[in-house]
Design an enzyme around this catalytic site. Structure first.
Site, PDB file in Angstrom:
ATOM      1  N   CYS A   3       6.594  -7.125   3.834  1.00  0.00           N
ATOM      2  CA  CYS A   3       6.350  -7.317   2.399  1.00  0.00           C
ATOM      3  C   CYS A   3       6.246  -5.968   1.678  1.00  0.00           C
ATOM      4  CB  CYS A   3       5.135  -8.209   2.171  1.00  0.00           C
ATOM      5  SG  CYS A   3       5.234  -9.114   0.622  1.00  0.00           S
ATOM      6  N   GLU A  43       3.525 -12.374  10.215  1.00  0.00           N
ATOM      7  CA  GLU A  43       2.242 -12.228  10.917  1.00  0.00           C
ATOM      8  C   GLU A  43       1.411 -13.499  10.852  1.00  0.00           C
ATOM      9  OE1 GLU A  43       2.834 -11.145   7.953  1.00  0.00           O
ATOM     10  OE2 GLU A  43       1.081 -11.525   6.712  1.00  0.00           O
ATOM     11  N   HIS A  91       6.187 -13.044   5.435  1.00  0.00           N
ATOM     12  CA  HIS A  91       5.000 -12.726   6.241  1.00  0.00           C
ATOM     13  C   HIS A  91       5.052 -13.375   7.612  1.00  0.00           C
ATOM     14  CE1 HIS A  91       2.657 -10.443   3.312  1.00  0.00           C
ATOM     15  NE2 HIS A  91       3.434 -11.097   2.462  1.00  0.00           N
TER      16      HIS A  91
HETATM   17  N1  LIG Z   1       2.566  -6.164  -3.826  1.00  0.00           N
HETATM   18  C1  LIG Z   1       3.925  -6.450  -3.380  1.00  0.00           C
HETATM   19  C2  LIG Z   1       3.903  -6.951  -1.953  1.00  0.00           C
HETATM   20  C3  LIG Z   1       3.148  -8.262  -1.842  1.00  0.00           C
HETATM   21  C4  LIG Z   1       2.407  -8.441  -0.526  1.00  0.00           C
HETATM   22  O1  LIG Z   1       2.502  -7.635   0.408  1.00  0.00           O
HETATM   23  N2  LIG Z   1       1.629  -9.516  -0.475  1.00  0.00           N
HETATM   24  C5  LIG Z   1       0.774  -9.802   0.680  1.00  0.00           C
HETATM   25  C6  LIG Z   1      -0.698  -9.728   0.304  1.00  0.00           C
HETATM   26  C7  LIG Z   1      -1.607 -10.225   1.398  1.00  0.00           C
HETATM   27  C8  LIG Z   1      -1.610  -9.292   2.616  1.00  0.00           C
HETATM   28  O2  LIG Z   1      -0.685  -9.368   3.441  1.00  0.00           O
HETATM   29  O3  LIG Z   1      -2.525  -8.450   2.710  1.00  0.00           O
HETATM   30  C9  LIG Z   1       4.577  -7.493  -4.284  1.00  0.00           C
HETATM   31  O4  LIG Z   1       3.839  -8.163  -5.027  1.00  0.00           O
HETATM   32  O5  LIG Z   1       5.812  -7.647  -4.206  1.00  0.00           O
END
Ligand SMILES: N[C@@H](CCC(=O)NCCCC(=O)O)C(=O)O
Length: 261
Positions: free
Chosen positions: A110, A219, A217
């Protein structure tokens, strides 16, 4: 027997009850452990020689997600960004440079996926749903099963790692929790998969042992998802191979030093 590979996980800089903290979402730590790695949280303050010294004991790098965004000035954008974490940006841009230079297995998730693209010369859309793409934002719910449920598919591109791992399967169902996305693809990155609205959602670097980024995601409940298992197993396997080479190199250095004394 090889030791378990040490996986550096990049921290975010946040504030909790007035205190500055370094933080990583537990899901990432659990996924690294579940697939046989040793998680080592890397503080966002690590710089220069500190970072080089830390990386001598590292076999893989995980760049996790975060609600913060890469600073717009890093890719020549001018919009106002409220969710800044420049300490994290500073850390991961150094880690990405070192990972490419030294062939350190790296998985970006992400925000980590977006950092890879920016660090290698690409750019981002601040809000993909305002750029003609579908709305990829996370559900505003405290029900994590709902938040992380699969919301769309990504189409696997021919010729990359994913098409090798999946043989005939051409689509991967994925969750979606992001505002931002790849606008200009960094020159050296290969597209591994795109969303059905055309947004690039997975990339890799040819000629590297393992250098992969995904916008979704994996994970989340990784042990129970077929493609997440591919991603993490190959990541840990590549890191284990580095671990073997790293430790044998350190053993021979110690032997040489003993012979010199
Ligand atoms: N801020 C970026 C990436 C979004 C992101 O990584 N969300 C996951 C948040 C929860 C976590 O994994 O800690 C966007 O908005 O594109």
């Amino acid at each position: 027997m090889n030791n378990l590979p040490v996986i550096a996980i990049a921290c975010c800089e946040k504030t909790l009850s007035g205190y500055a903290i370094q933080s990583v979402n537990q899901f990432y730590i659990d996924a690294v452990s579940d697939f046989g790695g040793v998680p080592l949280l890397f503080p966002a303050a690590a710089k220069g020689n500190q970072l080089q010294n830390l990386l001598k004991n590292v076999d893989g790098i995980l760049l996790p997600g975060s609600h913060s965004n890469v600073a717009p000035h890093r890719y020549g954008a001018k919009h106002n960004e409220n969710m800044i974490d420049e300490g994290r940006d500073d850390l991961v841009f150094q880690l990405i440079e070192q990972a490419i230079e030294n062939n350190i297995p790296t998985l970006g998730i992400c925000r980590g996926f977006q950092e890879i693209n920016v660090a290698m010369g690409g750019s981002l859309y601040p809000f993909v749903h305002q750029a003609g793409f579908n709305d990829h934002r996370e559900d505003a719910t405290d029900d994590f099963a709902q938040k992380y449920t699969e919301k769309h598919s990504v189409m696997v591109e021919h010729g990359g790692h994913f098409s090798q791992w999946l043989s005939e399967q051409k689509e991967i169902p994925v969750n979606t929790l992001h505002n931002q996305g790849i606008k200009k693809l960094a020159p050296d990155l290969r597209v591994e998969a795109c969303a059905t609205d055309g947004l690039i959602e997975a990339v890799s670097l040819d000629g590297h042992p393992y250098f992969v980024g995904v916008q979704w995601h994996p994970e989340w409940q990784a042990k129970h998802n077929q493609f997440s298992q591919f991603l993490f197993k190959h990541f840990i396997m590549a890191s284990s191979q580095r671990n073997g080479v790293r430790l044998s190199g350190q053993r021979s250095d110690r032997k040489k030093n003993r012979q010199l004394t």
